[in-house]
Design a protein around this motif. Sequence first.
Motif, short mmCIF file in Angstrom:
data_model
loop_
_atom_site.label_atom_id
_atom_site.label_comp_id
_atom_site.label_asym_id
_atom_site.label_seq_id
_atom_site.Cartn_x
_atom_site.Cartn_y
_atom_site.Cartn_z
N LYS A 55 19.50 -1.88 -34.17
CA LYS A 55 18.05 -0.87 -33.85
C LYS A 55 16.95 -1.07 -34.62
O LYS A 55 15.79 -0.75 -34.13
CB LYS A 55 19.04 0.61 -34.42
CG LYS A 55 17.84 2.11 -34.51
CD LYS A 55 18.27 2.90 -34.21
CE LYS A 55 17.30 4.18 -33.88
NZ LYS A 55 18.22 5.51 -34.87
N VAL A 56 16.51 -1.30 -36.20
CA VAL A 56 15.16 -1.41 -36.29
C VAL A 56 14.19 -2.72 -35.95
O VAL A 56 13.46 -2.43 -35.06
CB VAL A 56 15.35 -1.94 -37.79
CG1 VAL A 56 13.93 -2.65 -38.58
CG2 VAL A 56 15.76 -0.25 -38.74
N GLU A 57 15.46 -3.71 -35.42
CA GLU A 57 15.10 -5.41 -35.14
C GLU A 57 14.57 -5.82 -33.89
O GLU A 57 13.23 -4.77 -33.15
CB GLU A 57 16.01 -6.30 -34.94
CG GLU A 57 15.83 -7.05 -36.04
CD GLU A 57 17.17 -7.59 -36.62
OE1 GLU A 57 17.87 -7.58 -35.14
OE2 GLU A 57 17.39 -8.88 -36.82
N ALA A 58 15.25 -3.95 -32.91
CA ALA A 58 14.96 -3.20 -31.30
C ALA A 58 13.39 -3.24 -31.58
O ALA A 58 12.74 -2.97 -30.36
CB ALA A 58 15.99 -2.51 -30.52
N GLU A 59 12.74 -2.07 -32.71
CA GLU A 59 12.62 -1.00 -32.59
C GLU A 59 10.73 -2.04 -32.63
O GLU A 59 9.99 -1.90 -32.32
CB GLU A 59 12.35 -0.03 -33.39
CG GLU A 59 13.39 0.90 -32.74
CD GLU A 59 13.10 2.19 -33.98
OE1 GLU A 59 13.46 1.82 -34.97
OE2 GLU A 59 14.12 3.37 -34.39
N LEU A 60 11.40 -3.35 -33.64
CA LEU A 60 10.09 -3.78 -33.85
C LEU A 60 9.26 -4.66 -32.91
O LEU A 60 8.65 -5.19 -32.73
CB LEU A 60 10.67 -4.50 -35.51
CG LEU A 60 10.35 -3.99 -36.68
CD1 LEU A 60 11.23 -5.09 -37.75
CD2 LEU A 60 8.95 -3.93 -36.97
N SER A 61 10.67 -5.31 -31.94
CA SER A 61 10.34 -6.04 -30.80
C SER A 61 9.92 -5.53 -30.27
O SER A 61 8.59 -5.68 -28.85
CB SER A 61 11.43 -6.91 -30.33
OG SER A 61 12.62 -5.45 -29.91
N GLU A 62 9.69 -4.24 -29.81
CA GLU A 62 9.25 -3.51 -28.57
C GLU A 62 7.76 -2.89 -29.30
O GLU A 62 6.52 -2.68 -28.52
CB GLU A 62 9.34 -1.76 -28.88
CG GLU A 62 11.06 -1.67 -27.86
CD GLU A 62 11.90 -0.85 -27.94
OE1 GLU A 62 11.54 0.46 -28.73
OE2 GLU A 62 12.81 -0.90 -27.52
N GLY A 63 7.47 -2.79 -30.01
CA GLY A 63 6.29 -2.32 -31.29
C GLY A 63 5.40 -3.49 -31.21
O GLY A 63 3.94 -3.77 -31.83
N LYS A 64 5.84 -4.98 -30.92
CA LYS A 64 4.59 -6.65 -30.85
C LYS A 64 4.17 -6.19 -29.05
O LYS A 64 3.98 -5.73 -28.39
CB LYS A 64 5.61 -7.40 -30.07
CG LYS A 64 6.26 -7.51 -31.99
CD LYS A 64 6.97 -8.98 -32.16
CE LYS A 64 7.42 -9.21 -33.02
NZ LYS A 64 8.09 -10.69 -33.00
#
Length: 64
Positions: A55-64
């Motif tokens: 979940k954290v990795e998905a949120e971080l990749s969305e923020g790029k």
Amino acid sequence: MVKLAFGVLRNEGLVIGRQGKGVFVRDDAAPAPPASDELAEIRATLRDLSARLEKVEAELSEGK
């Protein structure tokens, strides 16, 4: 890795090392205990942590 595995087995008293001969399973070694409740709890915690990490990795990749 193999040396580490033999070390673990030796520490648990399941094998005996003979210098120049090899590593042998003890004749009188007790069978491995069944999986405990503690092990099941550890596995459940790992599954939970994996899901949270995804979940954290998905949120971080969305923020790029």
